[in-house]
Design an enzyme around this catalytic site. Structure first.
Site, PDB file in Angstrom:
ATOM      1  N   TYR A 134      15.878 -27.011   1.926  1.00 40.90           N
ATOM      2  CA  TYR A 134      15.207 -25.714   2.064  1.00 40.90           C
ATOM      3  C   TYR A 134      13.954 -25.653   1.197  1.00 40.90           C
ATOM      4  CZ  TYR A 134      14.584 -20.644   2.217  1.00 40.90           C
ATOM      5  OH  TYR A 134      14.061 -19.387   2.379  1.00 40.90           O
ATOM      6  N   ALA A 168      16.773  -8.906   0.091  1.00 35.58           N
ATOM      7  CA  ALA A 168      18.070  -8.379   0.527  1.00 35.58           C
ATOM      8  C   ALA A 168      18.199  -8.474   2.045  1.00 35.58           C
ATOM      9  CB  ALA A 168      18.228  -6.932   0.072  1.00 35.58           C
ATOM     10  N   THR A 169      18.555  -9.658   2.519  1.00 39.63           N
ATOM     11  CA  THR A 169      18.768  -9.905   3.946  1.00 39.63           C
ATOM     12  C   THR A 169      20.115 -10.611   4.119  1.00 39.63           C
ATOM     13  OG1 THR A 169      17.761 -12.101   3.918  1.00 39.63           O
ATOM     14  CG2 THR A 169      16.291 -10.220   4.290  1.00 39.63           C
TER      15      THR A 169
END
Length: 230
Positions: A134, A168-169
């Site tokens: 990532y 905040a997902t």
């Protein structure tokens, strides 16, 4: 009326971008894998742009908000990351940006703007967020968008990147529920011990899409609560 194409419109940041664009009075054309358009596959970016143009005539803005975490596939440290995680995370988080840039730049009018959602992990190493696939995929976006910005500039098209912090997902649920991460939030984000909101990232995107940022291209704009200052 000219429209903004938002790829990854069903994700947390992508959905916030769609809402911000539409609230500004500009039509947003959202595409997502769930809706049958996969820009991570050959031809997907061209299909998305063609459908957006068919619906609205002109596409003057493009947002790449497609992304995935590879933890479930075995992303981790260099010694631990699996081949599957490495290839899939790079395909979705890096290669798909290349595909969309390649398709969008020649298709956009002068004054067009492309915004890519990156991550602070692309430039910041942290033991609690050790995901080499990532991080390297997001880090590789910086030379990609700068190269694209240089090529697109003579055509009046701008390319920029928003480097998002811990947002905040649903994708950040593991970090949100980690007691270790919650304890570290004051040091991770000097501006305050809370996660960034998707709407805050979307407002930065909206500015980069607008004429107000008309002299900004090839930039990396952090929306991370000060994480990059550590």
């Amino acid at each position: 009326m000219s429209a903004v194409l938002v790829a990854g419109s069903e994700g947390g940041i992508g959905r916030a971008c769609v809402e911000a664009v539409e609230e500004s009075g500009v039509p947003a054309f959202g595409v997502d894998l769930a809706g049958g358009i996969d820009i991570t596959r050959p031809g997907g970016a061209e299909q998305a742009l063609a459908e957006a143009a068919a619906a609205h005539g002109t596409v003057s803005g493009v947002v790449h908000a497609v992304g995935m975490s590879g933890r479930a596939l075995g992303d981790g440290g260099v010694r631990d990351c699996t081949d599957v995680a490495w290839s899939e995370v790079h395909r979705v988080n890096h290669e798909s940006v290349f595909r969309l840039l390649r398709a969008a730049i020649p298709a956009m009018p002068r004054g067009g703007s492309i915004v890519v959602i990156g991550s602070v992990l692309g430039t910041s190493i942290d033991d609690d967020f050790r995901t080499v696939a990532y991080a390297s995929a997001k880090g590789a976006l910086i030379p990609l968008i700068r190269t694209a910005a240089r090529e697109a500039a003579p055509h009046g098209v701008r390319v920029n990147l928003v480097s998002a912090g811990l947002v905040a997902t649903p994708m950040s649920r593991r970090a949100q529920t980690s007691e270790t991460v919650r304890t570290r939030l004051p040091s991770l984000m000097p501006l305050g011990a809370r996660l960034c909101r998707p709407e805050e990232v979307a407002q930065a995107v909206l500015w980069l899409l607008s004429p107000s940022s008309g002299r900004t291209t090839g930039a990396v704009i952090p929306v991370d609560g000060g994480w990059h200052l550590r």
